[in-house]
Design an enzyme around this catalytic site. Structure first.
Site, mmCIF file in Angstrom:
data_model
loop_
_atom_site.group_PDB
_atom_site.id
_atom_site.type_symbol
_atom_site.label_atom_id
_atom_site.label_comp_id
_atom_site.label_asym_id
_atom_site.label_seq_id
_atom_site.Cartn_x
_atom_site.Cartn_y
_atom_site.Cartn_z
ATOM 1 C CG ASN A 5 -43.135 16.601 11.319
ATOM 2 O OD1 ASN A 5 -42.591 16.760 12.406
ATOM 3 N ND2 ASN A 5 -43.626 17.595 10.611
ATOM 4 N N GLY A 23 -40.985 16.206 14.685
ATOM 5 C CA GLY A 23 -41.726 16.989 15.679
ATOM 6 C C GLY A 23 -43.040 16.317 16.050
ATOM 7 C CE LYS A 24 -47.705 16.239 11.104
ATOM 8 N NZ LYS A 24 -48.362 15.550 9.996
ATOM 9 C CG ASP A 26 -53.168 15.855 6.643
ATOM 10 O OD1 ASP A 26 -51.976 15.723 6.332
ATOM 11 O OD2 ASP A 26 -53.912 16.680 6.089
ATOM 12 C CB SER A 27 -51.842 18.492 11.726
ATOM 13 O OG SER A 27 -50.499 18.145 11.493
ATOM 14 C CG PHE A 59 -42.968 20.718 14.440
ATOM 15 C CD1 PHE A 59 -43.571 20.239 15.594
ATOM 16 C CD2 PHE A 59 -43.659 20.594 13.238
ATOM 17 C CE1 PHE A 59 -44.829 19.646 15.560
ATOM 18 C CE2 PHE A 59 -44.920 19.993 13.188
ATOM 19 C CZ PHE A 59 -45.504 19.528 14.360
ATOM 20 N N GLY A 60 -42.369 23.624 12.749
ATOM 21 C CA GLY A 60 -43.293 24.240 11.797
ATOM 22 C C GLY A 60 -43.577 25.701 12.102
ATOM 23 C CG ASP A 72 -45.186 24.960 17.159
ATOM 24 O OD1 ASP A 72 -46.426 25.103 17.122
ATOM 25 O OD2 ASP A 72 -44.642 23.859 17.325
HETATM 26 P P1 IMP Z 1 -48.619 17.155 7.146
HETATM 27 O O1 IMP Z 1 -47.370 16.381 7.447
HETATM 28 O O2 IMP Z 1 -49.083 17.069 5.746
HETATM 29 O O3 IMP Z 1 -49.703 16.857 8.139
HETATM 30 O O4 IMP Z 1 -48.186 18.679 7.333
HETATM 31 C C1 IMP Z 1 -48.353 19.335 8.522
HETATM 32 C C2 IMP Z 1 -47.678 20.706 8.454
HETATM 33 O O5 IMP Z 1 -48.495 21.614 9.188
HETATM 34 C C3 IMP Z 1 -46.334 20.706 9.149
HETATM 35 O O6 IMP Z 1 -45.273 20.505 8.256
HETATM 36 C C4 IMP Z 1 -46.278 22.089 9.766
HETATM 37 O O7 IMP Z 1 -45.846 23.020 8.805
HETATM 38 C C5 IMP Z 1 -47.733 22.378 10.079
HETATM 39 N N1 IMP Z 1 -48.060 21.953 11.465
HETATM 40 C C6 IMP Z 1 -48.834 20.897 11.854
HETATM 41 N N2 IMP Z 1 -48.861 20.797 13.193
HETATM 42 C C7 IMP Z 1 -48.090 21.807 13.656
HETATM 43 C C8 IMP Z 1 -47.713 22.187 14.973
HETATM 44 O O8 IMP Z 1 -48.059 21.579 15.997
HETATM 45 N N3 IMP Z 1 -46.911 23.267 15.045
HETATM 46 C C9 IMP Z 1 -46.483 23.951 13.960
HETATM 47 N N4 IMP Z 1 -46.767 23.610 12.715
HETATM 48 C C10 IMP Z 1 -47.580 22.538 12.559
#
Ligand code: IMP
Length: 201
Positions: A11, A13-14, A71-72, A153-154, A156
């Protein structure tokens, strides 16, 4: 050159946020963007911490490197904590636009004062199967219908932090990193990495 650490995310953004916080530390960082040949594991656990650990151990077994995994996701109280660990694939499309559309649709009948939510981030650093460090961070907010801001991203643009009157997409990267779930968890890991490095040198 310092100890090599793989950041287990594709990702962008991450990755940007993690690299920004970890800058200047005596470690040699790389990411999955440098290793497109490794297939992603299935994240089928019930909690952020378990999914982060699953990812970290999987990539450690594939690469023999130290691995930092995140993971978030977003927990919305009126949706009983959804999308939670399914945040990345909340909508069928699994895109940021599709996920945000579904979020706003599901909250249509929910008044603003009941739209409380939080971002959660679990981080883990492993060496093989061994857990070296863990951290968790959260940030509280409310979900708004109209997107605001173009940073981040996501989710936000729909995540308003009431104490600041800004969405996390309206914040400059440094401001988001100072306050966010990931920024807070990363700050803990950063301190612990410095302590670990100091005790080993
Ligand atoms: P992961 O890659 O399975 O951890 O999915 C995390 C998802 O949670 C991301 O694709 C976003 O949709 C959302 N997410 C996590 N962190 C953020 C953030 O900082 N801002 C906005 N969306 C986030």
């Amino acid at each position: 050159m310092g100890q090599a650490i793989l950041i287990a995310t594709t990702n962008a953004g991450k990755l940007r946020e993690i690299r920004a916080v970890m800058g200047g530390l005596p470690f040699d960082w790389s990411s999955l963007a440098d290793m497109p040949e490794i297939a992603a594991p299935i994240e089928d656990k019930e909690t952020f911490a378990e999914n982060a650990l699953l990812k970290a151990r999987y990539y450690a077994s594939q690469t023999r490197m130290w691995v930092l995994a995140d993971d978030s996701g977003l927990e919305v109280d009126a949706l009983d904590g959804k999308p939670g660990v399914h945040s990345a694939r909340f909508s069928d499309e699994g895109t940021d636009a599709g996920n945000n559309r579904k979020l706003v649709t599901e909250l249509k009948a929910v008044p603003q004062e009941k739209r409380t939510a939080r971002f959660v981030c679990s981080l883990v650093l492993v060496r093989g199967d061994d857990v070296l460090l863990t951290a968790r961070g959260t940030i509280e907010g409310v979900i708004i219908d109209e997107p605001r801001g173009s940073n981040g991203f996501g989710y936000d643009p729909h995540f308003l932090v009431p104490t600041l009157g800004m969405t996390t997409a309206e914040m400059q990267p440094e401001q988001k990193n100072a306050l966010s779930h990931r920024g807070r968890a990363l700050a803990t890991i950063r301190e612990d990495l410095i302590a670990m490095h100091t005790s080993q040198t």
